[in-house]
Design an enzyme around this catalytic site. Structure first.
Site, PDB file in Angstrom:
ATOM      1  N   LYS A 185       0.820  -1.207   0.000  1.00 56.03           N
ATOM      2  CA  LYS A 185       0.000   0.000   0.000  1.00 56.03           C
ATOM      3  C   LYS A 185       0.854   1.258   0.000  1.00 56.03           C
ATOM      4  CE  LYS A 185      -4.374  -1.766   1.579  1.00 56.03           C
ATOM      5  NZ  LYS A 185      -5.444  -1.810   2.553  1.00 56.03           N
ATOM      6  N   LYS A 219      -4.587 -11.469  -5.522  1.00 61.46           N
ATOM      7  CA  LYS A 219      -5.849 -11.792  -4.836  1.00 61.46           C
ATOM      8  C   LYS A 219      -6.984 -10.850  -5.252  1.00 61.46           C
ATOM      9  CE  LYS A 219      -6.034  -8.942  -0.818  1.00 61.46           C
ATOM     10  NZ  LYS A 219      -6.365  -8.603   0.492  1.00 61.46           N
ATOM     11  N   LYS A 247     -11.379  -5.639  -3.032  1.00 62.74           N
ATOM     12  CA  LYS A 247     -12.421  -4.633  -3.239  1.00 62.74           C
ATOM     13  C   LYS A 247     -11.833  -3.296  -3.653  1.00 62.74           C
ATOM     14  CE  LYS A 247     -12.726  -4.397   1.812  1.00 62.74           C
ATOM     15  NZ  LYS A 247     -13.125  -5.364   2.782  1.00 62.74           N
TER      16      LYS A 247
END
Ligand code: TYM
Length: 334
Positions: A115, A197, A200
Site C-alpha cells: 500500500k 488476490k 475490493k
C-alpha cells in the site's frame, strides 16, 4: 456451558463493497464455526479510515456489512455482532500495544509495503499502525481462533508476537490466538489478473465479484474471467485463471477439484464457466434478498449492534483493565 466454549474473533473492513473473496475466505467459514465457538464478529470501521472514506458511504457500508453477516447466516442471538468504534477499548488497547510493538516489525508487513507503494509520502500513519489495532481487536477478547483468509496470516503472527511479548514482560495476560485458514477459498484470485488476490480496492470492476452484484453482472463477469488457451479444465498452477474458477466452484459446492476436472474433461470452458456463474448466483442471490430486507429495518439492526456492543464492551473492558493494571497505571478513582 457457554463459558467453556473457545473464543473466535474476526472482522471485515467496511472500506469498499464486499467481494466474493471476503465471503468465501471469511464469512462462509464463520457460519460453519458459530455453533462450536463463542464468536465475536465485528465490523471494523476504525480500520476502514486508514484510507480516505466518504462519511456517508462509510455509514451505509458499515450497516451493509452487518446486514451481510446476518443474511449469510450468522445468527445474532448466538453471536456477538458489533461495530468496532462502539467499543472504545479497541482504540485504547491499540495505543498500549503500540508501545510494545517494534517499528521493524511493522515495516515488514507486506500489506503495508504494497500500500505504501501506492500512496507514497502521503500514506497515513494509521495504515502503518493498523496491525497493532488488529492485535488489540483479537487480544481484548482472549481469542483462541481467528478465521481469516491467507492474506491476514502475517498480521496474525504479529498479534501472537505482541501477545507473547506482553505476557513475558508482565505475566500471563492474553491467550495466544491461532489462525484458522480454510483449506479451500482462503485466497480467491482476481478474475482479470489471477496471479493476485481478488480485492475490493481494485479499479477494474471485472476483476472482482461483489456479494451484492446483480445475477446478470455476476454471470457476465465470470464469462469474461481470464482463462488460457489450453482448453482443459485443470487445477494447475500453469492455468491460474481456470484454477481460481475451480477453487470458487469447489468452495461453494463442496466438490473436490479432482471431481470438477473429471466432470468437464474434454469439454473446453464454456459449460464450466456457465456452471461457475450459476453456482455463485445460487449462493449469493438469497443472501442479497435478505440483505435488502434487513437494511429496510433499521431498528432491527440497531438492536443487534446495541446488544453486541454491550456484550463486547464487557469482555474488552476486563482485558483492558488487566493490561492497565499490569503496566502500572493507577486505577481511576470512582
Ligand atoms: P479485510 O476487510 O481486507 O478482509 C476481510 C476478510 O476477508 C478475507 N479476504 C479474502 N479471503 C479470500 N480471498 C480473498 N481474495 C480475500 N480478500 C479478503 C480476509 O483475509 C479477511 O479474513 N485486517 C483485516 C480486518 C480485521 C481483522 C481483525 C480480521 C481487523 N481486525 C481481527 C480478523 C481479526 C482486513 O483488512 O480484512
Amino acid at each position: 456451558m457457554d463459558e467453556k466454549k473457545k473464543v473466535i474473533f474476526s472482522g471485515i473492513q467496511p472500506s469498499g463493497q464486499l467481494t466474493l473473496g471476503n465471503y468465501l475466505g471469511a464469512i462462509k467459514n464463520w457460519v460453519k464455526l458459530q455453533d462450536e465457538y463463542d464468536c465475536y464478529f465485528c465490523v471494523v470501521d476504525l480500520h476502514a479510515i486508514t484510507v480516505k472514506q466518504e462519511p456517508k458511504d462509510l455509514r451505509a457500508r458499515t450497516l451493509e456489512v452487518m446486514a451481510i453477516y446476518i443474511a449469510a447466516g450468522i445468527v445474532p442471538e448466538k453471536n456477538t455482532i458489533f461495530i468496532q468504534s462502539h467499543v472504545p477499548a479497541h482504540s485504547e488497547a491499540a495505543w498500549l500495544l503500540n508501545c510494545y510493538t517494534y517499528m521493524g516489525e511493522l515495516s515488514r508487513m507486506t500489506q503495508f509495503k504494497d500500500k505504501s507503494q501506492r500512496y507514497g509520502e502521503s500514506i497515513a500513519a494509521g495504515l502503518y499502525n493498523y496491525p497493532v489495532l488488529m492485535a488489540a481487536d483479537i487480544l481484548l477478547y482472549q481469542t483462541d481462533l481467528v478465521p481469516v483468509g491467507s492474506d491476514q496470516k502475517q498480521h496474525l503472527e504479529l498479534a501472537r508476537d505482541i501477545a507473547q511479548r506482553f505476557n513475558g514482560l508482565y505475566s500471563e495476560t492474553f491467550v495466544i490466538p491461532e489462525p484458522y485458514i480454510a483449506q479451500t477459498g482462503a485466497k480467491i484470485m482476481d478474475l482479470q489478473t489471477p496471479t493476485k488476490k481478488m480485492s475490493k480496492s481494485e479499479d477494474n470492476p471485472n476483476s472482482y465479484i461483489l456479494i451484492m452484484d446483480p445475477p446478470e453482472v455476476i454471470r457476465k463477469k465470470v464469462s469474461r474471467a481470464v482463462t488460457d488457451s489450453v482448453g482443459e479444465v485443470r487445477y494447475s498452477d500453469e492455468q491460474p485463471g481456470v484454477k481460481n474458477l475451480i477453487t470458487i466452484l469447489s468452495t461453494i459446492t463442496g466438490q473436490t477439484p479432482k471431481e470438477i476436472e473429471n466432470k468437464y474433461a474434454g469439454q473446453g470452458y464454456a459449460q464450466f464457466k456457465n456452471d461457475v456463474g450459476e453456482a455463485i448466483v445460487g449462493e449469493l442471490e438469497p443472501i442479497q434478498k435478505k440483505v435488502k430486507e434487513i437494511l429496510a429495518d433499521k431498528s432491527y439492526l440497531e438492536n443487534i449492534y446495541k446488544t453486541g456492543a454491550q456484550k463486547a464492551e464487557y469482555s474488552a473492558r476486563k482485558t483492558l483493565s488487566k493490561m492497565q493494571r499490569k503496566i502500572g497505571f493507577i486505577p481511576a478513582a470512582r
